[in-house]
Design a protein around this motif. Sequence first.
Motif, PDB file in Angstrom:
ATOM      1  N   ARG A   1      52.849  57.082  63.566  1.00 47.13           N
ATOM      2  CA  ARG A   1      52.738  55.688  63.980  1.00 47.13           C
ATOM      3  C   ARG A   1      52.884  55.536  65.496  1.00 47.13           C
ATOM      4  O   ARG A   1      52.339  54.609  66.098  1.00 47.13           O
ATOM      5  N   SER A   2      53.646  56.426  66.131  1.00 47.56           N
ATOM      6  CA  SER A   2      53.839  56.327  67.575  1.00 47.56           C
ATOM      7  C   SER A   2      52.559  56.649  68.337  1.00 47.56           C
ATOM      8  O   SER A   2      52.459  56.371  69.535  1.00 47.56           O
ATOM      9  N   GLN A   3      51.577  57.220  67.655  1.00 49.79           N
ATOM     10  CA  GLN A   3      50.301  57.552  68.284  1.00 49.79           C
ATOM     11  C   GLN A   3      49.258  56.458  68.078  1.00 49.79           C
ATOM     12  O   GLN A   3      48.142  56.556  68.572  1.00 49.79           O
ATOM     13  N   ASP A   4      49.629  55.408  67.338  1.00 48.70           N
ATOM     14  CA  ASP A   4      48.679  54.348  67.018  1.00 48.70           C
ATOM     15  C   ASP A   4      48.945  53.115  67.877  1.00 48.70           C
ATOM     16  O   ASP A   4      49.928  53.049  68.613  1.00 48.70           O
ATOM     17  N   THR A   5      48.076  52.117  67.771  1.00 51.67           N
ATOM     18  CA  THR A   5      48.219  50.904  68.586  1.00 51.67           C
ATOM     19  C   THR A   5      49.156  49.905  67.907  1.00 51.67           C
ATOM     20  O   THR A   5      49.276  49.888  66.669  1.00 51.67           O
ATOM     21  N   PRO A   6      49.835  49.049  68.678  1.00 48.58           N
ATOM     22  CA  PRO A   6      50.717  48.048  68.087  1.00 48.58           C
ATOM     23  C   PRO A   6      50.010  47.128  67.092  1.00 48.58           C
ATOM     24  O   PRO A   6      50.550  46.804  66.043  1.00 48.58           O
ATOM     25  N   SER A   7      48.787  46.693  67.431  1.00 49.19           N
ATOM     26  CA  SER A   7      48.073  45.770  66.542  1.00 49.19           C
ATOM     27  C   SER A   7      47.762  46.428  65.199  1.00 49.19           C
ATOM     28  O   SER A   7      47.863  45.793  64.143  1.00 49.19           O
ATOM     29  N   ARG A   8      47.368  47.698  65.227  1.00 46.89           N
ATOM     30  CA  ARG A   8      47.097  48.413  63.978  1.00 46.89           C
ATOM     31  C   ARG A   8      48.400  48.687  63.218  1.00 46.89           C
ATOM     32  O   ARG A   8      48.456  48.549  61.995  1.00 46.89           O
ATOM     33  N   ASN A   9      49.434  49.086  63.949  1.00 50.04           N
ATOM     34  CA  ASN A   9      50.701  49.395  63.287  1.00 50.04           C
ATOM     35  C   ASN A   9      51.284  48.192  62.556  1.00 50.04           C
ATOM     36  O   ASN A   9      51.866  48.322  61.481  1.00 50.04           O
ATOM     37  N   SER A  10      51.124  47.019  63.142  1.00 53.96           N
ATOM     38  CA  SER A  10      51.640  45.814  62.498  1.00 53.96           C
ATOM     39  C   SER A  10      50.999  45.619  61.124  1.00 53.96           C
ATOM     40  O   SER A  10      51.690  45.370  60.123  1.00 53.96           O
ATOM     41  N   GLN A  11      49.678  45.741  61.045  1.00 55.27           N
ATOM     42  CA  GLN A  11      48.982  45.575  59.766  1.00 55.27           C
ATOM     43  C   GLN A  11      49.301  46.727  58.812  1.00 55.27           C
ATOM     44  O   GLN A  11      49.525  46.518  57.609  1.00 55.27           O
ATOM     45  N   ILE A  12      49.337  47.948  59.333  1.00 58.01           N
ATOM     46  CA  ILE A  12      49.623  49.116  58.499  1.00 58.01           C
ATOM     47  C   ILE A  12      51.014  49.016  57.885  1.00 58.01           C
ATOM     48  O   ILE A  12      51.210  49.294  56.698  1.00 58.01           O
ATOM     49  N   MET A  13      51.997  48.589  58.683  1.00 52.86           N
ATOM     50  CA  MET A  13      53.360  48.483  58.160  1.00 52.86           C
ATOM     51  C   MET A  13      53.467  47.371  57.122  1.00 52.86           C
ATOM     52  O   MET A  13      54.122  47.542  56.089  1.00 52.86           O
ATOM     53  N   HIS A  14      52.810  46.241  57.372  1.00 53.74           N
ATOM     54  CA  HIS A  14      52.848  45.146  56.399  1.00 53.74           C
ATOM     55  C   HIS A  14      52.257  45.600  55.067  1.00 53.74           C
ATOM     56  O   HIS A  14      52.806  45.321  53.997  1.00 53.74           O
ATOM     57  N   ASP A  15      51.156  46.336  55.129  1.00 55.00           N
ATOM     58  CA  ASP A  15      50.543  46.858  53.904  1.00 55.00           C
ATOM     59  C   ASP A  15      51.463  47.860  53.215  1.00 55.00           C
ATOM     60  O   ASP A  15      51.577  47.875  51.980  1.00 55.00           O
ATOM     61  N   PHE A  16      52.123  48.709  54.004  1.00 56.22           N
ATOM     62  CA  PHE A  16      53.050  49.706  53.455  1.00 56.22           C
ATOM     63  C   PHE A  16      54.198  49.026  52.709  1.00 56.22           C
ATOM     64  O   PHE A  16      54.557  49.422  51.597  1.00 56.22           O
TER      65      PHE A  16
END
Length: 251
Positions: free
Chosen positions: A50-65
Amino acid sequence: MNAMTGELVEDFGKIINKIKKEASEYGAVVITGSGKAFSAGGDMAWLKDRSQDTPSRNSQIMHDFYNRFLCVRSLPMPVVAAINGPAIGAGMCLAMACDVRVAARTAKIGFPFVSLGLHPGMGATHMIASVAGYEVAYRLLLTGDLVSGDEAKELRLVSQVAADGPAAQAEAMAIAERMAAQAPVAVRSLVRSLRMKQDQGLEAALWREADAQAHCYNTPDMREGLKASAERKAPRFEMYESYLDNRKSNL
């Protein structure tokens, strides 16, 4: 230790969907961990990615997780967590999403997100406060403290404790059986009523947590937290930012 890997996410979702499709076969559900742990929490390799990804993508990815595990709350019947061993971070968040929790006295329980340099997620800021109160939420989330099953009961995180893991599983099954023996329509409508009340504000909390975690992933503190965890030593955090705007203006 039942870390929340991508494979576990997929398997968990399949089981939840199976139970929902065959709901008439179940009066109640018990969730416990394979082996000696309930769940050690998030998968460290995945968190590092996750530290290699963008904040905008991480926000959606974490919500889905979050929702892929919190789907346990979509089951129409009562769900009891048997905390048979360590329940850490996101692993304990899954237990908090269940309706009732039984813990082994020796279980280590906590939410040490901040020890990794990470904002809590998976509903932690909402569910702990709704079950045990805000003071308990502040203490456990801000310190990252781990507590025993006995202390977890004192803090009202769990309703009962048992001597060990097998005993916690047996007690959780006994509670589930008593629930399943009651009138199904009354039980399921009551589960819906209680969850609807408890879930007020949950979706907003999930998005707030996802956004906050996205801020944390690419920070020196997060890298230090993951490194220290891998090396089993205390982290040394140094990122104290000033929020004053000291830039000179040309106006």
